[in-house]
Enzyme design. Structure first.
Site: not given
Ligand code: 4NP
Length: 157
Positions: A12, A15, A17-19, A127
Protein backbone atom coordinates in the site's frame (compact mmCIF):
# COMPACT_ATOMS: atom_id res chain seq x y z
CA UNK A 1 -0.49 -28.27 -4.67
CA UNK A 2 0.17 -24.70 -5.70
CA UNK A 3 2.76 -23.22 -7.99
CA UNK A 4 3.92 -20.54 -5.62
CA UNK A 5 6.60 -21.04 -3.05
CA UNK A 6 8.04 -17.57 -2.84
CA UNK A 7 4.87 -16.20 -1.35
CA UNK A 8 3.04 -12.91 -1.38
CA UNK A 9 3.98 -9.27 -0.80
CA UNK A 10 1.10 -6.90 -0.03
CA UNK A 11 1.74 -3.26 -0.93
CA UNK A 12 0.00 0.00 0.00
CA UNK A 13 1.18 3.60 0.37
CA UNK A 14 2.36 3.90 3.97
CA UNK A 15 2.62 0.22 5.06
CA UNK A 16 0.89 1.06 8.33
CA UNK A 17 -2.82 0.44 7.52
CA UNK A 18 -3.99 -1.65 4.55
CA UNK A 19 -1.06 -3.89 3.62
CA UNK A 20 -0.19 -4.87 7.23
CA UNK A 21 -3.87 -5.80 7.71
CA UNK A 22 -3.80 -7.86 4.49
CA UNK A 23 -0.62 -9.59 5.66
CA UNK A 24 -2.05 -10.39 9.12
CA UNK A 25 -5.31 -11.72 7.68
CA UNK A 26 -3.43 -13.84 5.14
CA UNK A 27 -1.13 -15.19 7.85
CA UNK A 28 -4.23 -16.42 9.67
CA UNK A 29 -6.29 -17.71 6.74
CA UNK A 30 -3.43 -19.32 4.78
CA UNK A 31 -2.51 -21.47 7.76
CA UNK A 32 -6.15 -22.58 8.04
CA UNK A 33 -6.01 -23.54 4.33
CA UNK A 34 -2.73 -25.44 4.75
CA UNK A 35 -0.73 -22.87 2.77
CA UNK A 36 2.70 -22.29 4.26
CA UNK A 37 4.14 -19.36 2.31
CA UNK A 38 6.34 -16.38 3.08
CA UNK A 39 4.16 -13.30 3.58
CA UNK A 40 5.18 -9.69 3.95
CA UNK A 41 3.98 -6.16 3.33
CA UNK A 42 5.58 -2.90 2.23
CA UNK A 43 4.74 0.69 1.32
CA UNK A 44 5.51 2.62 -1.83
CA UNK A 45 6.32 5.65 0.37
CA UNK A 46 9.04 5.96 2.98
CA UNK A 47 7.36 8.25 5.57
CA UNK A 48 6.60 5.47 8.05
CA UNK A 49 9.64 3.20 7.60
CA UNK A 50 10.47 1.60 10.97
CA UNK A 51 7.09 2.49 12.49
CA UNK A 52 4.53 0.10 13.90
CA UNK A 53 1.08 -0.20 12.35
CA UNK A 54 -1.49 2.60 12.78
CA UNK A 55 -3.23 2.31 16.15
CA UNK A 56 -6.67 2.15 14.52
CA UNK A 57 -5.52 -0.75 12.32
CA UNK A 58 -4.07 -2.50 15.40
CA UNK A 59 -7.36 -2.06 17.28
CA UNK A 60 -9.63 -3.39 14.55
CA UNK A 61 -7.22 -6.28 13.92
CA UNK A 62 -7.18 -7.27 17.58
CA UNK A 63 -10.97 -7.14 17.81
CA UNK A 64 -11.17 -9.64 14.92
CA UNK A 65 -8.50 -12.06 16.11
CA UNK A 66 -5.45 -10.81 14.19
CA UNK A 67 -2.31 -9.20 15.49
CA UNK A 68 -0.24 -6.33 14.09
CA UNK A 69 1.86 -6.11 17.25
CA UNK A 70 5.18 -6.99 15.61
CA UNK A 71 4.70 -4.96 12.42
CA UNK A 72 7.69 -2.89 11.29
CA UNK A 73 6.94 -0.73 8.25
CA UNK A 74 9.27 -0.85 5.28
CA UNK A 75 9.42 0.46 1.73
CA UNK A 76 9.05 -1.79 -1.29
CA UNK A 77 12.40 -2.63 -2.97
CA UNK A 78 13.33 -3.76 -6.49
CA UNK A 79 14.58 -7.06 -4.99
CA UNK A 80 11.01 -7.79 -3.85
CA UNK A 81 10.12 -8.64 -7.44
CA UNK A 82 12.48 -11.64 -7.22
CA UNK A 83 11.65 -12.50 -3.62
CA UNK A 84 7.88 -12.90 -4.07
CA UNK A 85 5.66 -14.67 -6.63
CA UNK A 86 2.77 -12.29 -6.02
CA UNK A 87 3.20 -8.52 -5.52
CA UNK A 88 -0.23 -7.09 -4.83
CA UNK A 89 -1.12 -3.38 -4.72
CA UNK A 90 -4.10 -2.19 -2.71
CA UNK A 91 -5.09 0.56 -5.19
CA UNK A 92 -4.32 1.71 -8.71
CA UNK A 93 -1.79 4.25 -7.53
CA UNK A 94 0.15 1.54 -5.66
CA UNK A 95 -0.03 -0.66 -8.76
CA UNK A 96 1.24 2.09 -11.04
CA UNK A 97 4.22 2.60 -8.72
CA UNK A 98 4.92 -1.16 -8.72
CA UNK A 99 4.70 -1.44 -12.49
CA UNK A 100 7.23 1.38 -12.87
CA UNK A 101 9.67 -0.32 -10.45
CA UNK A 102 9.30 -3.83 -11.76
CA UNK A 103 12.50 -5.19 -13.42
CA UNK A 104 12.00 -6.54 -16.95
CA UNK A 105 13.21 -10.03 -15.97
CA UNK A 106 10.75 -10.39 -13.09
CA UNK A 107 8.23 -13.23 -13.34
CA UNK A 108 6.27 -12.02 -10.30
CA UNK A 109 2.52 -11.62 -10.71
CA UNK A 110 1.98 -7.94 -10.11
CA UNK A 111 -1.58 -6.69 -9.87
CA UNK A 112 -4.43 -5.31 -7.82
CA UNK A 113 -5.11 -7.32 -4.67
CA UNK A 114 -8.87 -7.37 -5.21
CA UNK A 115 -8.70 -8.24 -8.90
CA UNK A 116 -6.30 -11.14 -8.35
CA UNK A 117 -8.54 -12.30 -5.51
CA UNK A 118 -11.44 -12.55 -7.98
CA UNK A 119 -13.31 -9.46 -6.73
CA UNK A 120 -14.27 -6.66 -9.08
CA UNK A 121 -16.52 -4.39 -7.00
CA UNK A 122 -14.80 -2.48 -5.59
CA UNK A 123 -11.50 -2.93 -7.42
CA UNK A 124 -9.45 -0.88 -4.96
CA UNK A 125 -8.99 -1.09 -1.18
CA UNK A 126 -9.81 2.46 -0.03
CA UNK A 127 -7.17 4.33 1.96
CA UNK A 128 -8.55 4.63 5.53
CA UNK A 129 -5.74 6.81 6.92
CA UNK A 130 -7.51 10.18 6.79
CA UNK A 131 -10.91 8.72 7.73
CA UNK A 132 -12.57 7.36 10.87
CA UNK A 133 -12.71 3.99 12.63
CA UNK A 134 -15.55 2.78 10.39
CA UNK A 135 -13.21 3.01 7.43
CA UNK A 136 -10.76 0.65 9.11
CA UNK A 137 -13.54 -1.86 9.79
CA UNK A 138 -14.68 -1.67 6.16
CA UNK A 139 -11.10 -2.26 4.98
CA UNK A 140 -10.71 -5.26 7.28
CA UNK A 141 -13.97 -6.83 6.07
CA UNK A 142 -13.04 -6.24 2.42
CA UNK A 143 -9.59 -7.72 2.96
CA UNK A 144 -11.05 -10.80 4.66
CA UNK A 145 -13.13 -11.47 1.51
CA UNK A 146 -10.14 -10.78 -0.69
CA UNK A 147 -7.84 -13.11 1.23
CA UNK A 148 -10.45 -15.88 0.92
CA UNK A 149 -10.43 -15.36 -2.86
CA UNK A 150 -6.67 -15.20 -3.00
CA UNK A 151 -6.38 -18.41 -0.97
CA UNK A 152 -8.60 -20.24 -3.45
CA UNK A 153 -6.65 -18.82 -6.37
CA UNK A 154 -3.28 -19.86 -4.95
CA UNK A 155 -4.48 -23.32 -3.93
CA UNK A 156 -5.80 -23.85 -7.48
CA UNK A 157 -2.69 -22.49 -9.22
P1 4NP B 1 -1.78 2.83 4.08
O1 4NP B 1 -2.40 4.21 4.65
O2 4NP B 1 -1.22 3.15 2.72
O3 4NP B 1 -2.97 1.92 4.01
O4 4NP B 1 -0.73 2.39 5.06
C1 4NP B 1 -1.69 5.40 4.71
C2 4NP B 1 -0.79 5.63 5.74
C3 4NP B 1 -0.12 6.84 5.82
C4 4NP B 1 -0.35 7.80 4.84
C5 4NP B 1 -1.23 7.57 3.81
C6 4NP B 1 -1.91 6.37 3.73
N1 4NP B 1 0.31 9.06 4.94
O5 4NP B 1 0.02 9.94 4.11
O6 4NP B 1 1.17 9.25 5.82
Amino acid sequence: MNSTNKGVLFVCLGNICRSPLAEAIARHKFIQAGLDLPLASAGTGDWHVGHGADERACDVATRHGYSLATHNARQVAVADFDRYDWVLGMDRSNLQHLQQMRPAHSTARVGLMLELAGLDDPLEVPDPYFGDDDGFLAVLELLERAVDGLTERIVAS
